[in-house]
Design an enzyme around this catalytic site. Sequence first.
Site, PDB file in Angstrom:
ATOM      1  N   CYS A   1       0.845  -1.184   0.000  1.00 23.12           N
ATOM      2  CA  CYS A   1       0.000   0.000   0.000  1.00 23.12           C
ATOM      3  C   CYS A   1       0.885   1.240   0.000  1.00 23.12           C
ATOM      4  CB  CYS A   1      -0.951   0.083   1.180  1.00 23.12           C
ATOM      5  SG  CYS A   1      -2.102  -1.271   1.276  1.00 23.12           S
TER       6      CYS A   1
ATOM      7  N   ARG B   1       3.899  -0.330  -4.802  1.00 26.89           N
ATOM      8  CA  ARG B   1       3.595  -0.854  -3.472  1.00 26.89           C
ATOM      9  C   ARG B   1       2.261  -1.594  -3.433  1.00 26.89           C
ATOM     10  NH1 ARG B   1       6.951   1.847   0.260  1.00 26.89           N
ATOM     11  NH2 ARG B   1       5.680   1.028   1.934  1.00 26.89           N
TER      12      ARG B   1
ATOM     13  N   TRP C   1      -2.734  -2.639  -1.733  1.00 29.76           N
ATOM     14  CA  TRP C   1      -2.460  -4.079  -1.895  1.00 29.76           C
ATOM     15  C   TRP C   1      -3.347  -4.750  -0.864  1.00 29.76           C
ATOM     16  CZ3 TRP C   1      -0.667  -8.225   1.003  1.00 29.76           C
ATOM     17  CH2 TRP C   1      -0.296  -9.354   0.268  1.00 29.76           C
TER      18      TRP C   1
ATOM     19  N   ASN D   1      -1.959   1.909   5.729  1.00 24.92           N
ATOM     20  CA  ASN D   1      -1.085   0.830   5.266  1.00 24.92           C
ATOM     21  C   ASN D   1      -0.758  -0.022   6.478  1.00 24.92           C
ATOM     22  OD1 ASN D   1       0.875  -0.800   4.148  1.00 24.92           O
ATOM     23  ND2 ASN D   1       2.464   0.794   4.181  1.00 24.92           N
ATOM     24  N   GLY D   2      -0.923  -1.332   6.372  1.00 27.15           N
ATOM     25  CA  GLY D   2      -0.631  -2.217   7.490  1.00 27.15           C
ATOM     26  C   GLY D   2      -1.816  -3.136   7.744  1.00 27.15           C
TER      27      GLY D   2
ATOM     28  N   GLU E   1      16.012 -19.189  -7.630  1.00 29.34           N
ATOM     29  CA  GLU E   1      15.670 -17.841  -8.082  1.00 29.34           C
ATOM     30  C   GLU E   1      15.020 -17.889  -9.475  1.00 29.34           C
ATOM     31  OE1 GLU E   1      15.227 -15.110  -6.878  1.00 29.34           O
ATOM     32  OE2 GLU E   1      15.532 -13.609  -8.411  1.00 29.34           O
TER      33      GLU E   1
ATOM     34  N   LYS F   1      11.326 -16.491 -10.329  1.00 32.30           N
ATOM     35  CA  LYS F   1      11.087 -15.475 -11.364  1.00 32.30           C
ATOM     36  C   LYS F   1       9.990 -15.937 -12.302  1.00 32.30           C
ATOM     37  CE  LYS F   1      12.511 -12.668 -10.118  1.00 32.30           C
ATOM     38  NZ  LYS F   1      13.342 -12.451  -8.956  1.00 32.30           N
TER      39      LYS F   1
ATOM     40  N   GLU G   1       6.424 -16.046 -10.500  1.00 30.72           N
ATOM     41  CA  GLU G   1       5.798 -14.792 -10.055  1.00 30.72           C
ATOM     42  C   GLU G   1       5.306 -13.924 -11.213  1.00 30.72           C
ATOM     43  OE1 GLU G   1       8.260 -11.963  -7.905  1.00 30.72           O
ATOM     44  OE2 GLU G   1      10.030 -12.691  -8.942  1.00 30.72           O
TER      45      GLU G   1
ATOM     46  N   HIS H   1      15.081 -37.977  -5.442  1.00 28.38           N
ATOM     47  CA  HIS H   1      14.395 -38.243  -4.170  1.00 28.38           C
ATOM     48  C   HIS H   1      12.934 -37.791  -4.216  1.00 28.38           C
ATOM     49  CE1 HIS H   1      18.198 -39.414  -2.461  1.00 28.38           C
ATOM     50  NE2 HIS H   1      18.721 -38.311  -2.959  1.00 28.38           N
TER      51      HIS H   1
ATOM     52  N   LYS I   1       5.670  -4.573  -4.649  1.00 27.89           N
ATOM     53  CA  LYS I   1       7.123  -4.467  -4.588  1.00 27.89           C
ATOM     54  C   LYS I   1       7.638  -4.434  -3.160  1.00 27.89           C
ATOM     55  CE  LYS I   1      11.100  -3.993  -6.544  1.00 27.89           C
ATOM     56  NZ  LYS I   1      11.645  -5.249  -7.085  1.00 27.89           N
TER      57      LYS I   1
HETATM   58  C1  F6R Z   1      10.842 -11.556  -6.087  1.00 25.21           C
HETATM   59  C2  F6R Z   1      10.839 -10.463  -5.140  1.00 25.21           C
HETATM   60  C3  F6R Z   1      10.508 -10.764  -3.723  1.00 25.21           C
HETATM   61  C4  F6R Z   1      11.404  -9.934  -2.792  1.00 25.21           C
HETATM   62  C5  F6R Z   1      10.949 -10.110  -1.349  1.00 25.21           C
HETATM   63  C6  F6R Z   1      11.846  -9.356  -0.381  1.00 25.21           C
HETATM   64  O1  F6R Z   1      11.215 -11.119  -7.353  1.00 25.21           O
HETATM   65  O2  F6R Z   1      11.084  -9.348  -5.482  1.00 25.21           O
HETATM   66  O3  F6R Z   1      10.607 -12.115  -3.443  1.00 25.21           O
HETATM   67  O4  F6R Z   1      12.722 -10.342  -2.951  1.00 25.21           O
HETATM   68  O5  F6R Z   1       9.642  -9.631  -1.203  1.00 25.21           O
HETATM   69  O6  F6R Z   1      11.861  -8.002  -0.671  1.00 25.21           O
HETATM   70  P1  F6R Z   1      13.019  -7.065  -0.176  1.00 25.21           P
HETATM   71  O7  F6R Z   1      14.272  -7.487  -0.838  1.00 25.21           O
HETATM   72  O8  F6R Z   1      12.595  -5.683  -0.568  1.00 25.21           O
HETATM   73  O9  F6R Z   1      13.101  -7.234   1.315  1.00 25.21           O
END
Ligand code: F6R
Length: 622
Positions: free
Chosen positions: A2, A27, A74, A100-101, A495, A499, A502, A518, A617
């Site tokens: 948010c 956000r 969000w 926000n929260g 990773e 990617k 998501e 396994h 984000k």
């Molecule tokens: C995936 C992604 C998330 C962040 C996670 C932590 O692409 O961006 O998995 O890595 O939410 O976020 P930060 O690094 O901002 O603490």
Amino acid sequence: MCGIVGYVGFRPAPEFLIDGLRRLEYRGYDSAGIAVQHCDEIGIRKRAGRVEELAKLVEANPVEGSVGIGHTRWATHGETTDINSHPHVGGNGEVVIVHNGVIENYVKLREQLQTLGYVFRTTTDSEIIAHMICHYWLEQIKLGEDPESHETCLKAIQLSVARFKGTYGVVAIFRDIPDVIFAARMGSPLVIGIGKIRNEHFIASDASPFVGYTNEVVYINDHEIAVITADRMDLHHQESGKTTPSIHTLDQVSSDIDLGDFEHYMLKEIFEQPEAIENCLRGRIDEESATARFGGLNLTPRELRQIDRIIFTACGTSWHAGLVGEYLFEEFARIPTEVEYASELRYRNPPMSEDTMVFAITQSGETADTLAAMRECKRKGHKSMAICNVVGSTIAREADGGIYLHAGPEIGVASTKAFTSQVTALTLLALYFGRIRDLSYPAGKRIIKMLRAMPELIQQTLACNDHVRDVAERYFGFNNYLYMGRLYNFPVALEGALKLKEISYIHAEGYPAAEMKHGPIALVDEQTPSVFVVPHGGIYPKVMSNLEEVKARRGPVIAIACEGDHRISDLADEVIFVPDVEEFLQPLVTSIPLQLLSYHVAVLRGCNVDRPRNLAKSVTVE
Ligand code: F6R
């Protein structure tokens, strides 16, 4: 999660608010809304969907005024509908808030407010904040307090927040009290911008909406409430009363949010990696002593030598970078290292020696779980550092010291350049810790030489983009993927899978390649591609055997391999070549084709690459 924005001054508030929400949209983008105060009225416009939907609504049905608040959501509680969008109204419109929260005890508080006659229009937790503030404001008036006094409003907010369990960044305006906004913080960031031209103040979840207006800011701390008018700003601590705001000057409030020639931020940020790595290395290499140097660790080499255990704590992609860090630290510094999910560490109570040092790894510096885990470790007296990208973020400010990534703003929700920058910073740190222990001068020299070459090698790696797009065209229709790698490339496999899932909503799992037999090998069939990260290295033949096991079961294989590997083309269906670098640096090149693969697959599937569904984000809720 948010985004919150607010303004009090002389400008037309709606323009600043909507522009600010565009900058904060990373956000959360489930809905957006603004509330603007004008002559004893508050005009509210809000709508489910993106900020652009709100902008159209405001254009068709304008609001006027130079005091206002805005929100991009969000969703945590309540569906993403127009009605559940913020701002929310308390009582009969006396108070309007954005939040926000998460208010964890909202159910009980809602019941109490309902028995007092308050009518709830939404299914959010946030609406109780508006009613609660209204309730206490009316109570103060009954006790004879001046309804228009800022003190009365402040008291109402103080009494309200004392009832909340959970986290909040709340900004409120009162219909009958013109030209003032109130803000309260507990766990969710809020920053005030001080106008430079004439009397005006801004408020937001981070400083990005202040671009072009001011670089002088005041961070609101937990337990503080701000009373903000155009020409004045006062901070009140819940316990200690009025506090003196400390004004910070941001070096630059980033305006670097243009897409340039790129179609998406994610692609732009993937291509920015050579520069990001260069920036992360800049000024941190000490050739003469064959080590790294950091300005912000705030500890002497003697104190650092005493560290006998390291814990990296993080979430998501940053957690994957932490895994690479574990391998680096154990190899170069020989310090026992663990990587903990922040969401687990905050509630676990693992035994930690007195000299355990904690590093919170985070791009945003606002991730709620990472912040809570770091605070818990600090509370126990452990040195707690941050490896962080966003300057001035909560984690950066609360840590005992740390390292900024200098990767520049990362706008795309999928983290790309922050990951490789984190890995670079961790490599520098491992070198530094190694050199104050057992790593020799020649070994340090060798690492530095190889690190210096990385920006150029990453640039060369990016040349695979067209080929990766061709591969994506052949594979974007599959609905399940496996990702395999070993040692330094095991976190890369995790990773790569993250990617893909998501941003393209394809199910993908990452494994250490040998674990496949396994269990996961049961998934292998003609419809399940396996992405093998198989560059040269000590266990190359072992990974190749794992790859053959998949081929033997007719599983399609996409391999990420080193240039000059002639054997791989005979086995894999697709090969994407990357430069041949030392094993400990491989994540910096092998992660890049995986970022590109997920990008192109998502585009081909018609997904919103920069704003994938259900994500945000900055994850500021638990
Ligand atoms: C995936 C992604 C998330 C962040 C996670 C932590 O692409 O961006 O998995 O890595 O939410 O976020 P930060 O690094 O901002 O603490």
